[in-house]
Motif scaffolding. Structure first.
Motif, PDB file in Angstrom:
ATOM      1  N   GLN A   1       0.821  -1.206   0.000  1.00 47.76           N
ATOM      2  CA  GLN A   1       0.000   0.000   0.000  1.00 47.76           C
ATOM      3  C   GLN A   1       0.861   1.264   0.000  1.00 47.76           C
ATOM      4  O   GLN A   1       0.520   2.256  -0.641  1.00 47.76           O
ATOM      5  N   SER A   2       1.985   1.208   0.707  1.00 46.51           N
ATOM      6  CA  SER A   2       2.845   2.383   0.780  1.00 46.51           C
ATOM      7  C   SER A   2       3.630   2.591  -0.512  1.00 46.51           C
ATOM      8  O   SER A   2       3.885   3.735  -0.901  1.00 46.51           O
ATOM      9  N   CYS A   3       4.021   1.502  -1.163  1.00 52.00           N
ATOM     10  CA  CYS A   3       4.866   1.609  -2.354  1.00 52.00           C
ATOM     11  C   CYS A   3       4.062   1.804  -3.636  1.00 52.00           C
ATOM     12  O   CYS A   3       4.617   2.241  -4.646  1.00 52.00           O
ATOM     13  N   SER A   4       2.804   1.444  -3.620  1.00 52.37           N
ATOM     14  CA  SER A   4       2.000   1.617  -4.824  1.00 52.37           C
ATOM     15  C   SER A   4       1.799   3.106  -5.095  1.00 52.37           C
ATOM     16  O   SER A   4       1.521   3.889  -4.190  1.00 52.37           O
ATOM     17  N   CYS A   5       1.967   3.504  -6.344  1.00 52.02           N
ATOM     18  CA  CYS A   5       1.908   4.920  -6.699  1.00 52.02           C
ATOM     19  C   CYS A   5       1.040   5.111  -7.933  1.00 52.02           C
ATOM     20  O   CYS A   5       1.022   4.279  -8.839  1.00 52.02           O
ATOM     21  N   SER A   6       0.303   6.204  -7.923  1.00 51.43           N
ATOM     22  CA  SER A   6      -0.506   6.606  -9.060  1.00 51.43           C
ATOM     23  C   SER A   6      -0.654   8.115  -9.013  1.00 51.43           C
ATOM     24  O   SER A   6      -0.220   8.776  -8.067  1.00 51.43           O
ATOM     25  N   VAL A   7      -1.252   8.661 -10.037  1.00 54.99           N
ATOM     26  CA  VAL A   7      -1.432  10.111 -10.079  1.00 54.99           C
ATOM     27  C   VAL A   7      -2.317  10.567  -8.932  1.00 54.99           C
ATOM     28  O   VAL A   7      -2.047  11.576  -8.265  1.00 54.99           O
ATOM     29  N   LEU A   8      -3.377   9.811  -8.678  1.00 52.09           N
ATOM     30  CA  LEU A   8      -4.283  10.187  -7.592  1.00 52.09           C
ATOM     31  C   LEU A   8      -3.597  10.080  -6.235  1.00 52.09           C
ATOM     32  O   LEU A   8      -3.784  10.941  -5.366  1.00 52.09           O
ATOM     33  N   CYS A   9      -2.792   9.030  -6.056  1.00 51.52           N
ATOM     34  CA  CYS A   9      -2.075   8.880  -4.782  1.00 51.52           C
ATOM     35  C   CYS A   9      -1.068  10.011  -4.585  1.00 51.52           C
ATOM     36  O   CYS A   9      -0.946  10.561  -3.482  1.00 51.52           O
TER      37      CYS A   9
ATOM     38  N   LEU B   1       0.663  19.503   2.098  1.00 54.47           N
ATOM     39  CA  LEU B   1       0.439  20.943   1.922  1.00 54.47           C
ATOM     40  C   LEU B   1      -1.057  21.200   1.874  1.00 54.47           C
ATOM     41  O   LEU B   1      -1.637  21.330   0.789  1.00 54.47           O
ATOM     42  N   PRO B   2      -1.725  21.251   3.005  1.00 54.55           N
ATOM     43  CA  PRO B   2      -3.189  21.428   3.008  1.00 54.55           C
ATOM     44  C   PRO B   2      -3.655  22.694   2.309  1.00 54.55           C
ATOM     45  O   PRO B   2      -4.808  22.776   1.866  1.00 54.55           O
ATOM     46  N   ALA B   3      -2.774  23.692   2.178  1.00 51.94           N
ATOM     47  CA  ALA B   3      -3.184  24.924   1.497  1.00 51.94           C
ATOM     48  C   ALA B   3      -3.565  24.664   0.050  1.00 51.94           C
ATOM     49  O   ALA B   3      -4.410  25.371  -0.516  1.00 51.94           O
ATOM     50  N   THR B   4      -2.957  23.649  -0.594  1.00 45.33           N
ATOM     51  CA  THR B   4      -3.310  23.326  -1.976  1.00 45.33           C
ATOM     52  C   THR B   4      -4.732  22.806  -2.099  1.00 45.33           C
ATOM     53  O   THR B   4      -5.305  22.833  -3.191  1.00 45.33           O
ATOM     54  N   ARG B   5      -5.302  22.363  -0.990  1.00 45.91           N
ATOM     55  CA  ARG B   5      -6.677  21.865  -1.009  1.00 45.91           C
ATOM     56  C   ARG B   5      -7.668  22.985  -0.694  1.00 45.91           C
ATOM     57  O   ARG B   5      -8.636  23.187  -1.432  1.00 45.91           O
ATOM     58  N   TRP B   6      -7.427  23.735   0.416  1.00 44.06           N
ATOM     59  CA  TRP B   6      -8.448  24.706   0.803  1.00 44.06           C
ATOM     60  C   TRP B   6      -8.398  25.992  -0.001  1.00 44.06           C
ATOM     61  O   TRP B   6      -9.404  26.731  -0.063  1.00 44.06           O
ATOM     62  N   LEU B   7      -7.264  26.290  -0.648  1.00 43.62           N
ATOM     63  CA  LEU B   7      -7.212  27.505  -1.465  1.00 43.62           C
ATOM     64  C   LEU B   7      -8.159  27.422  -2.668  1.00 43.62           C
ATOM     65  O   LEU B   7      -8.701  28.440  -3.113  1.00 43.62           O
ATOM     66  N   ARG B   8      -8.384  26.212  -3.187  1.00 45.01           N
ATOM     67  CA  ARG B   8      -9.301  26.059  -4.314  1.00 45.01           C
ATOM     68  C   ARG B   8     -10.744  26.292  -3.899  1.00 45.01           C
ATOM     69  O   ARG B   8     -11.602  26.587  -4.738  1.00 45.01           O
TER      70      ARG B   8
ATOM     71  N   GLN C   1      -1.231  12.999  -5.905  1.00 41.61           N
ATOM     72  CA  GLN C   1      -1.978  14.235  -5.656  1.00 41.61           C
ATOM     73  C   GLN C   1      -2.491  14.287  -4.221  1.00 41.61           C
ATOM     74  O   GLN C   1      -2.425  15.335  -3.564  1.00 41.61           O
ATOM     75  N   ALA C   2      -2.982  13.158  -3.721  1.00 35.94           N
ATOM     76  CA  ALA C   2      -3.472  13.116  -2.339  1.00 35.94           C
ATOM     77  C   ALA C   2      -2.337  13.332  -1.349  1.00 35.94           C
ATOM     78  O   ALA C   2      -2.506  14.001  -0.321  1.00 35.94           O
ATOM     79  N   LEU C   3      -1.143  12.775  -1.661  1.00 33.82           N
ATOM     80  CA  LEU C   3       0.000  12.953  -0.774  1.00 33.82           C
ATOM     81  C   LEU C   3       0.414  14.422  -0.697  1.00 33.82           C
ATOM     82  O   LEU C   3       0.688  14.948   0.386  1.00 33.82           O
ATOM     83  N   VAL C   4       0.438  15.094  -1.845  1.00 38.01           N
ATOM     84  CA  VAL C   4       0.797  16.516  -1.859  1.00 38.01           C
ATOM     85  C   VAL C   4      -0.228  17.332  -1.086  1.00 38.01           C
ATOM     86  O   VAL C   4       0.123  18.243  -0.312  1.00 38.01           O
ATOM     87  N   GLN C   5      -1.494  17.023  -1.260  1.00 36.30           N
ATOM     88  CA  GLN C   5      -2.531  17.764  -0.547  1.00 36.30           C
ATOM     89  C   GLN C   5      -2.488  17.496   0.951  1.00 36.30           C
ATOM     90  O   GLN C   5      -2.827  18.386   1.743  1.00 36.30           O
ATOM     91  N   ASP C   6      -2.078  16.291   1.337  1.00 35.63           N
ATOM     92  CA  ASP C   6      -1.955  16.005   2.766  1.00 35.63           C
ATOM     93  C   ASP C   6      -0.779  16.748   3.382  1.00 35.63           C
ATOM     94  O   ASP C   6      -0.876  17.254   4.504  1.00 35.63           O
TER      95      ASP C   6
END
Length: 701
Positions: free
Chosen positions: A37-45, A54-61, A47-52
């Motif tokens: 689960q930790s090593c599996s990577c995708s675009v959605l994963c 850097l929460p500002a990337t989520r709430w600024l939108r 993106q979710a990691l970056v948003q986790d």
């Protein structure tokens, strides 16, 4: 899940159908699944990691300018105006130049804007952390050969050297002080980031509120003591180690005759103005849309008076001195210094993390949103790690500025960007204007900011009435901070809190229960009148977990309240039975069982009771020693012809009893439905019905 075909039936037609649990996953399989689960990577994963992170990337939108912008700009401006005088003042506590406090306020606001999950917390310089940083800086300066009594704000401080070892350094006092501070800050941030990565956010929960309040009180007294020399304008040595507060007061008393009259008058006027303004602001805070920037106004007026009155030249009053503008090039903290301050950074990391997480959760609850404790650790840790390369020192969330931020209409962390812009303006252009600002004025700003923490002493009587154990934690932490050191105070508070927790679980409240009239409810006979005891049945409540530390207290309490020491009496019966050739499991009727070892009066089992019901509702957990205690107790009671029943067991307690062999494992053990009951009333009624059947059988025979 599949359901078991074997129902568990108790009481008045109640049927429980136990679910079949899935087979437990092995350790190797679990590790493989987690790793995959930790090593599996995708675009959605990703993106979710970056948003986790850097929460500002989520709430600024989702930002709504029409609703949020006005409040964020207003609160950001107010906090920025408050930050400037506080940053300059708190440099006295840290033993550093004011420019470094401004750097710290600027970068901390920007980083927390990107990484923080709280919408209202203000992260920046904090008086308690400044004090702890200053103590480490003073110690290292003294070890390096610099004069610790010479403050970095004073002109010519770089030339104050005690011995020749300092001459071997490639920089002066101020340069070496900021190197120590950045090394300490980097280690503090690394600890906090490591705690966040390892998901240790729960650790801050063990720093209880009485501990934090006592620590704040003790540290505030230490801060107040350290600022008295600036208020009076006297020169005294900066004491280090245990007894620093007491030694400083003694030095102040000896040097009181050398007080600077100009500083004393300035301090008196500034304290009167600041305290009066704070009281008025508190009294009319509901009518004031924006808090009064009293500190900034006092500093501006005092700077003008000092400049045009030439107080430094005419009266020898100490002033802030040159404050440069712009930014310095980054510098990597020295590994040698990081190794020296690694242990000191532990206390700073814990204090900063505890205050930051507790404040974030407090504001989140009051405004109806949630925060992530582990992300808060990462955010505060990065507020220390990254700025450590930019000549900054340790930061955390601060309550006073967070309250002002909320009161002025803050909606998101965009207000931190506005505050950072105000500080940037001072850094680039306005900092030299504070050259003639007296240090006594800065000390007044610090002392007035301690008002809220010092007022917590009035909470101690109420805390004592509510919980003496918490009051002892508060008092012990505060006293150790004042008499020994802040680090020792934190350690003492943690130890006292753990001892308080252990004491509460080691000797919980115990009671015998009786029936409330004709109802199916039972309560403590010592607390309520008119309760109806069940004949032949003793209902015992143990108000805590049953584990290795309190199993003896559990037995003593049960034997004392029921009047029968089952263990001692069963052993005596076994000895008598072996002497007479009689089995050990005979009934207890008609035989004198001897005195109770605990001192309670013993009655024959037939004349006293035939069943003991243990109310397990308060029983939070059992360990192996607890299960063994219940097994031994059941064996001893069975030897005396007494039944032992358990009621209101939670599912975790049931599981432990089952895995521990208490339910239907050994020979002679009864089935689960004959030992565990959903309520105390069901257990009592079953016991009485079984005893009536036994009496009828005996009468028929």
């Amino acid at each position: 899940m599949d359901e078991s075909p074997e129902p568990l039936q108790q009481g008045r037609g109640l049927v429980l159908v136990r679910r079949q649990r899935p087979a437990p996953q092995g350790l190797l399989e679990m590790l493989k699944a987690r790793l995959w689960q930790s090593c599996s990577c995708s675009v959605l994963c990703a993106q979710a990691l970056v948003q986790d992170l850097l929460p500002a990337t989520r709430w600024l939108r989702q930002y709504r300018p029409r609703e949020y912008l006005a409040g964020d700009v207003m609160s950001g401006l107010v906090i920025g105006i408050i930050l400037v005088p506080q940053a300059i003042a708190y440099s006295l506590l840290a033993g550093l130049q004011p420019i470094y406090s401004l750097y710290t306020s600027f970068f901390a606001n920007l980083i927390y804007f990107l990484m923080g999950t709280s919408r209202h917390v203000s992260v920046g310089i904090f008086s308690l952390l400044c004090l702890m940083v200053g103590q480490v800086v003073d110690r290292e300066l003294q070890l390096a050969g610099f004069d610790p009594s010479q403050d970095g704000l004073q002109p010519g401080a770089n030339s104050s050297i005690l011995n020749s070892s300092a001459a071997m350094l490639d920089c002066g006092r101020d340069c070496y002080a900021i190197r120590v501070a950045t090394a300490l800050t980097l280690m503090t941030g690394l600890y906090q980031v490591l705690m966040g990565v390892l998901r240790l956010g729960f650790v801050s929960a063990y720093l209880s509120q009485p501990l934090l309040d006592g620590f704040a009180m003790g540290a505030s007294v230490t801060i107040l003591t350290s600022q008295l020399k600036h208020l009076l304008g006297v020169r005294i040595p900066r004491h280090q180690g245990p007894g620093m507060v007491v030694l400083t007061w003694l030095s102040l008393l000896r040097g009181a005759g050398q007080a600077n009259v100009c500083d004393v008058v300035t301090s008196t006027v500034c304290l009167a103005v600041l305290l009066a303004a704070k009281e008025l602001s508190d009294r009319y805070r509901h009518r004031l849309r924006v808090p009064l920037p009293t500190e900034l106004l006092v500093i501006m007026v005092a700077t003008l008076v000092s400049h045009f009155g030439q107080l430094h030249k005419r009266f020898g009053s100490s002033v802030a001195g040159d404050i440069p503008t712009g930014f310095m090039p980054p510098r990597v903290p020295e590994p040698r210094l990081m190794q020296r301050v690694a242990l000191d950074a532990v206390a700073l990391a814990l204090v900063g993390a505890a205050f930051s997480i507790s404040l974030a959760e407090m504001f989140a609850r009051s405004h109806g949103y949630s925060v992530r404790a582990n992300q808060e650790l990462l955010a505060v840790g990065c507020c220390n790690v990254l700025p450590a390369f930019l000549h900054c020192f340790a930061t955390s969330a601060a309550l006073a500025k967070s309250l002002v931020k909320t009161a002025t209409g803050c909606r998101t962390q965009l207000s931190s960007v506005v505050s950072a812009t105000v500080v940037l303006l001072v850094l680039l252009a306005l900092a030299p204007l504070f050259h003639d600002l007296q240090r006594s004025v800065l000390a007044c700003v610090i002392v007035v900011s301690l008002r809220g923490a010092l007022r917590k002493v009035w909470d101690l009587p109420r805390l004592w009435r509510m919980s003496p154990a918490d009051a002892l934690v508060w008092a012990g932490t505060a006293a150790t901070c004042m008499l020994v050191s802040t680090e020792a105070g934190l350690l003492a508070g943690v130890i006292l809190s753990l001892l308080s927790l252990a004491g509460r679980t080691q000797r919980p409240r115990t009671a015998l229960l009786a029936r409330i009239g004709d109802s199916a409810f039972y309560e403590d006979t010592t607390e309520f009148e008119g309760l109806v005891p069940e004949p032949g049945v003793r209902v015992f409540r143990f108000g805590g977990p049953l584990y290795y530390a309190n199993k003896d207290f559990f037995l003593r309490s049960l034997y004392s309240l029921t009047g029968l020491d089952a263990g001692c009496v069963a052993a005596r019966r076994k000895e008598r039975g072996s002497e007479r050739g009689v089995g050990e499991g005979g009934p207890a009727q008609g035989e004198d069982l001897g005195p109770v070892s605990s001192g309670a009066a013993l009655v024959p089992a037939a004349a006293g009771f035939h069943t003991v019901v243990i109310d397990c509702a308060p029983l939070l957990f059992l360990d192996a020693a607890g299960v063994s205690t219940l097994q031994d107790l059941r064996r001893d009671y069975r030897a005396l012809g007494i039944s032992l029943l358990l009621a209101c067991c939670s599912p975790p307690v049931r599981d432990v009893l089952s895995r521990g062999g208490f339910l239907g494992e050994g020979p002679g053990d009864t089935a689960e439905e004959e030992q565990l009951f959903l309520s105390v009333h069901d257990a009592v009624q079953t016991a009485r019905a079984g005893h009536r059947e036994l009496e009828a059988t005996d009468a028929h025979l």
